[in-house]
Design a protein around this motif. Structure first.
Motif, mmCIF file in Angstrom:
data_model
loop_
_atom_site.group_PDB
_atom_site.id
_atom_site.type_symbol
_atom_site.label_atom_id
_atom_site.label_comp_id
_atom_site.label_asym_id
_atom_site.label_seq_id
_atom_site.Cartn_x
_atom_site.Cartn_y
_atom_site.Cartn_z
ATOM 1 N N PHE A 211 -14.387 0.576 -7.344
ATOM 2 C CA PHE A 211 -13.412 1.663 -7.506
ATOM 3 C C PHE A 211 -12.178 1.122 -8.211
ATOM 4 O O PHE A 211 -11.680 0.055 -7.883
ATOM 5 N N CYS B 139 -5.122 9.864 -5.229
ATOM 6 C CA CYS B 139 -5.024 9.375 -6.605
ATOM 7 C C CYS B 139 -6.117 9.957 -7.488
ATOM 8 O O CYS B 139 -5.903 10.201 -8.663
ATOM 9 N N PHE C 66 0.648 14.791 -7.882
ATOM 10 C CA PHE C 66 0.353 14.280 -6.543
ATOM 11 C C PHE C 66 0.653 15.338 -5.488
ATOM 12 O O PHE C 66 1.321 15.097 -4.483
ATOM 13 N N GLU D 264 1.185 13.024 -13.372
ATOM 14 C CA GLU D 264 0.622 13.060 -12.012
ATOM 15 C C GLU D 264 1.593 13.807 -11.094
ATOM 16 O O GLU D 264 2.718 13.355 -10.879
ATOM 17 N N GLY E 295 9.410 -4.999 0.065
ATOM 18 C CA GLY E 295 8.456 -4.864 -1.051
ATOM 19 C C GLY E 295 8.804 -5.820 -2.179
ATOM 20 O O GLY E 295 8.004 -6.674 -2.578
ATOM 21 N N GLU F 14 6.689 2.727 3.638
ATOM 22 C CA GLU F 14 7.744 2.938 4.648
ATOM 23 C C GLU F 14 7.567 4.273 5.373
ATOM 24 O O GLU F 14 8.024 4.430 6.501
ATOM 25 N N THR G 241 11.185 -0.818 3.388
ATOM 26 C CA THR G 241 11.157 -0.133 2.093
ATOM 27 C C THR G 241 10.621 -1.022 0.963
ATOM 28 O O THR G 241 10.528 -2.253 1.099
ATOM 29 N N GLY H 91 -0.321 2.021 -5.746
ATOM 30 C CA GLY H 91 0.843 2.898 -5.701
ATOM 31 C C GLY H 91 1.095 3.541 -7.049
ATOM 32 O O GLY H 91 0.178 3.676 -7.872
ATOM 33 N N VAL I 161 6.310 1.786 -10.168
ATOM 34 C CA VAL I 161 6.437 0.619 -9.277
ATOM 35 C C VAL I 161 5.433 -0.460 -9.699
ATOM 36 O O VAL I 161 5.762 -1.652 -9.734
ATOM 37 N N THR J 116 0.832 -1.217 0.000
ATOM 38 C CA THR J 116 0.000 0.000 0.000
ATOM 39 C C THR J 116 0.866 1.267 0.000
ATOM 40 O O THR J 116 2.009 1.256 0.458
ATOM 41 N N LEU K 247 -6.783 2.462 2.792
ATOM 42 C CA LEU K 247 -6.393 1.652 1.636
ATOM 43 C C LEU K 247 -5.969 0.246 2.046
ATOM 44 O O LEU K 247 -6.139 -0.702 1.288
ATOM 45 N N PHE L 1 1.556 5.673 0.603
ATOM 46 C CA PHE L 1 1.630 6.495 1.822
ATOM 47 C C PHE L 1 0.393 7.330 2.091
ATOM 48 O O PHE L 1 0.201 7.818 3.199
ATOM 49 N N ASN L 2 -0.486 7.514 1.073
ATOM 50 C CA ASN L 2 -1.389 8.663 1.167
ATOM 51 C C ASN L 2 -2.692 8.433 1.918
ATOM 52 O O ASN L 2 -3.262 9.409 2.427
ATOM 53 N N GLU M 26 -3.623 -0.790 -8.668
ATOM 54 C CA GLU M 26 -4.366 0.478 -8.605
ATOM 55 C C GLU M 26 -3.325 1.583 -8.654
ATOM 56 O O GLU M 26 -2.557 1.749 -7.702
HETATM 57 P P1 NAD Z 1 4.965 4.027 -4.519
HETATM 58 O O1 NAD Z 1 4.655 3.272 -5.766
HETATM 59 O O2 NAD Z 1 6.242 4.746 -4.429
HETATM 60 O O3 NAD Z 1 4.930 3.018 -3.249
HETATM 61 C C1 NAD Z 1 3.785 2.225 -2.991
HETATM 62 C C2 NAD Z 1 4.216 1.007 -2.174
HETATM 63 O O4 NAD Z 1 5.047 0.171 -2.985
HETATM 64 C C3 NAD Z 1 5.045 1.346 -0.930
HETATM 65 O O5 NAD Z 1 4.655 0.477 0.110
HETATM 66 C C4 NAD Z 1 6.464 1.056 -1.383
HETATM 67 O O6 NAD Z 1 7.338 0.740 -0.327
HETATM 68 C C5 NAD Z 1 6.245 -0.145 -2.280
HETATM 69 N N1 NAD Z 1 7.293 -0.381 -3.302
HETATM 70 C C6 NAD Z 1 8.113 0.539 -3.879
HETATM 71 N N2 NAD Z 1 8.910 -0.077 -4.788
HETATM 72 C C7 NAD Z 1 8.568 -1.394 -4.785
HETATM 73 C C8 NAD Z 1 9.007 -2.531 -5.542
HETATM 74 N N3 NAD Z 1 9.929 -2.437 -6.511
HETATM 75 N N4 NAD Z 1 8.432 -3.729 -5.298
HETATM 76 C C9 NAD Z 1 7.461 -3.843 -4.369
HETATM 77 N N5 NAD Z 1 7.005 -2.798 -3.615
HETATM 78 C C10 NAD Z 1 7.545 -1.579 -3.850
HETATM 79 O O7 NAD Z 1 3.713 5.012 -4.277
HETATM 80 P P2 NAD Z 1 3.530 6.112 -3.154
HETATM 81 O O8 NAD Z 1 4.413 7.264 -3.447
HETATM 82 O O9 NAD Z 1 3.548 5.495 -1.808
HETATM 83 O O10 NAD Z 1 1.997 6.516 -3.426
HETATM 84 C C11 NAD Z 1 1.601 7.446 -4.385
HETATM 85 C C12 NAD Z 1 1.077 6.775 -5.631
HETATM 86 O O11 NAD Z 1 0.019 5.868 -5.317
HETATM 87 C C13 NAD Z 1 0.464 7.778 -6.599
HETATM 88 O O12 NAD Z 1 0.863 7.469 -7.904
HETATM 89 C C14 NAD Z 1 -1.026 7.569 -6.438
HETATM 90 O O13 NAD Z 1 -1.814 7.937 -7.542
HETATM 91 C C15 NAD Z 1 -1.089 6.102 -6.186
HETATM 92 N N6 NAD Z 1 -2.349 5.741 -5.542
HETATM 93 C C16 NAD Z 1 -3.288 5.084 -6.285
HETATM 94 C C17 NAD Z 1 -4.521 4.772 -5.711
HETATM 95 C C18 NAD Z 1 -5.577 4.048 -6.502
HETATM 96 O O14 NAD Z 1 -6.490 3.506 -5.884
HETATM 97 N N7 NAD Z 1 -5.503 4.010 -7.803
HETATM 98 C C19 NAD Z 1 -4.780 5.119 -4.378
HETATM 99 C C20 NAD Z 1 -3.791 5.785 -3.650
HETATM 100 C C21 NAD Z 1 -2.562 6.090 -4.243
#
Ligand code: NAD
Length: 500
Positions: free
Chosen positions: A461, A295, A397, A395, A223, A189, A218, A239, A243, A160, A168, A162-163, A261
């Motif tokens: 959603f 998002c 954000f 995006e 992850g 993280e 992390t 996320g 990623v 999941t 979520l 951070f936001n 998502e």
């Molecule tokens: P991020 O992709 O940087 O991180 C999300 C999660 O993935 C974190 O827990 C992170 O530690 C983990 N992660 C990072 N690299 C990884 C890897 N290589 N393998 C496995 N796990 C890994 O996203 P963020 O900055 O935490 O969140 C913001 C993003 O999330 C924005 O793009 C936003 O639009 C999206 N988001 C989407 C929705 C939706 O429902 N569509 C909802 C909320 C946020």
């Protein structure tokens, strides 16, 4: 005075990782600080999990699935535990709200709703569906008949962002457990605290050991290890796009199921015939709630030319009257950005907007309500721009809105659909036919008519195009946490064997 009477974050119990029903330190003993973005103070030291911790958590989840009671319980029994967790969330809602506000900077007036009533509603909704996830029986060609069972998939890896930390995670944990799966959660993280608290509530509710495991750390550590682990059957990821794409590629090695998502660049369309006061309110909240770190943020505002200047002027007036402030203050509407990287990303996009010729009409600067250089606060920022600009295509954000003029309905639809994303959209008009025609034309998972940001556990959603695939919420999501098994039965009467 207690923490609950002050603007301080709550005291955090530093339990480590939750693996196999027990609290444990990270395998290599490491910890890292999680920081309050409002003032830079360290809230807690969190266990820095690694591949070894993921391995232990997946083994515990695997054991709980293969040998434990959870997948074998009736849906009614699983439902009782999910309902108990919902009650505990409401009991501890204030603490849960303060944890996410301290960790992420979202104003307490929002986290009180999100982490109380709404999160509890998600667990209750899927508690209701736990006993409704059934298969079907079929009369078939040839002798005999068949029935199709709907079974849990196995071990789910939930990752999941951070936001929206607690809510979520609820949208993944609740349906996955309702269907009888076991789960390993890797929260962001930067905002891990409420995930650890939820694990404590599940333990208190009597969840069998190993059914829910939480490993903090992390993306590059636990992850990646969770996605690569052969003992995981499905990854449910929310996320960023980069990623998400990495995860899809990495999951191919072990042929995991994946739902993703991802990000958005949602268009909010205001026609000249809209109820303008309400439309302006939804346009403002659509982008600036959560400092734009949502998002589905309506980060592109498309306004019909006759009311363009009027709408921009009203938004600027509102933005200048709504500077960000202390997120623990119940009167605050906009808090800080969640961490330094977010702040730098937003500042960078403001520079990009200026470089590509967009007209900055409000904000564009950092802001320090708690003293010089304290906290990652950014002013609500408004550009007049075009849809082909980077600030309208990528995006950000963050609290940055690009307002784009249009003339005709067809042009509005083309502009709204004119990005790689397809997460959400909004249309504001007093013409009912136009509203439904535009909603039908949106290539997005959600369209709001004369509203924005509405959300309910029972309503599906998710995104289209680059915003991802798979869905969360609604009854349909139960099928993404279950597998079908067809069982064929010979009927002696049909194959000529007779009765007896
Ligand atoms: P991020 O992709 O940087 O991180 C999300 C999660 O993935 C974190 O827990 C992170 O530690 C983990 N992660 C990072 N690299 C990884 C890897 N290589 N393998 C496995 N796990 C890994 O996203 P963020 O900055 O935490 O969140 C913001 C993003 O999330 C924005 O793009 C936003 O639009 C999206 N988001 C989407 C929705 C939706 O429902 N569509 C909802 C909320 C946020």
């Amino acid at each position: 005075m207690t923490d609950l009477q002050t603007h301080r974050p709550p005291a955090v119990t530093q339990d480590g990782l939750f693996v196999g029903g027990r609290w444990t330190g990270a395998a290599h003993g490491g910890v890292y600080p999680t920081v309050n973005p409002a003032d830079g103070t360290v809230i807690a030291e969190v266990a820095d999990g690694s591949a070894a911790d993921i391995d232990a958590a997946v083994r515990a989840a695997r054991r709980a699935f293969d040998e434990g009671p959870w997948p074998r319980m009736s849906g009614h029994e699983r439902s009782r535990i999910l309902l108990a967790v919902a009650d505990l969330i409401e009991r501890d809602a204030e603490e849960l709200a303060r944890l996410d506000t301290a960790d992420m900077g979202k104003p307490i007036s929002f986290t009180r709703v999100e982490n109380g009533l709404v999160a509890a509603a998600v667990y209750r909704y899927y508690a209701g569906l736990a006993s409704q996830s059934h298969g079907s029986t079929h009369d078939c060609m040839g002798p005999g008949f068949a029935y199709v069972l709907r079974e849990p998939i196995g071990v789910i890896g939930a990752i999941t962002p951070f936001n929206v930390p607690l809510l979520l995670s609820a949208t993944k944990i609740a349906p996955a457990l309702a269907a009888g799966n076991t789960l390993v959660h890797k929260p962001s993280e930067t905002t891990p605290l409420s995930a650890l608290k939820i694990a404590r509530l599940f333990a208190e509710a009597g969840l069998p050991e190993g059914v829910l495991n939480v490993v903090t750390g992390t993306g590059a550590g636990p992850g990646i290890a969770l996605v690569a682990h052969p003992g995981v059957d499905k990854i449910a990821f929310t996320g960023s796009n980069l990623v998400g794409q990495d995860i899809i590629r990495a999951s191919a090695d072990t042929l995991k199921k994946v739902s993703v998502e991802l990000g958005g660049k949602s268009a909010n369309i205001v026609f000249a015939d809209a109820y303008l006061d309400e439309a302006i309110e939804h346009a403002f909240n659509g982008i600036f709630i959560g400092s734009g770190q949502i998002c589905i943020a309506g980060s592109r505002l498309l306004v019909q030319r006759p009311v363009y200047d009027q709408v921009v002027d009203a938004l600027v007036e509102r933005a200048e009257a709504t500077m960000p402030g202390d997120p623990m203050d119940p009167a605050t509407l906009i808090g800080p950005l969640a961490h330094q990287a977010q702040f730098e990303k937003v500042s960078g996009y403001v520079r990009t907007g200026l470089r590509e010729g967009a007209e900055l009409v409000s904000g564009g600067q950092s802001h320090h309500p708690q003293g010089p250089d304290s906290g990652w606060y950014f002013q609500p920022t408004i550009f007049k721009g075009r849809n082909d600009m980077q600030i309208a295509q990528e995006e950000i954000f963050g609290p940055v809105l690009t307002v784009i003029p249009f003339d005709t309905d067809d042009e509005a639809v083309a502009l709204a659909n004119g990005t790689k994303f397809g997460l959400a959209s909004g249309v504001h008009t007093s013409d009912i036919k136009r509203a439904h025609a535009v909603a039908a034309a949106m290539r997005a998972g959600t369209c709001w008519i004369n509203t924005y940001h509405q959300w309910d556990p029972g309503i599906s959603f998710g995104g289209r195009k680059a915003s991802g695939y798979g869905r969360e919420l609604g009854p349909e999501v139960m099928s993404s946490y279950t597998e079908l098994k067809s069982v064929w039965v010979d009927l002696p009467a049909r194959s000529g064997g007779g009765i007896g």
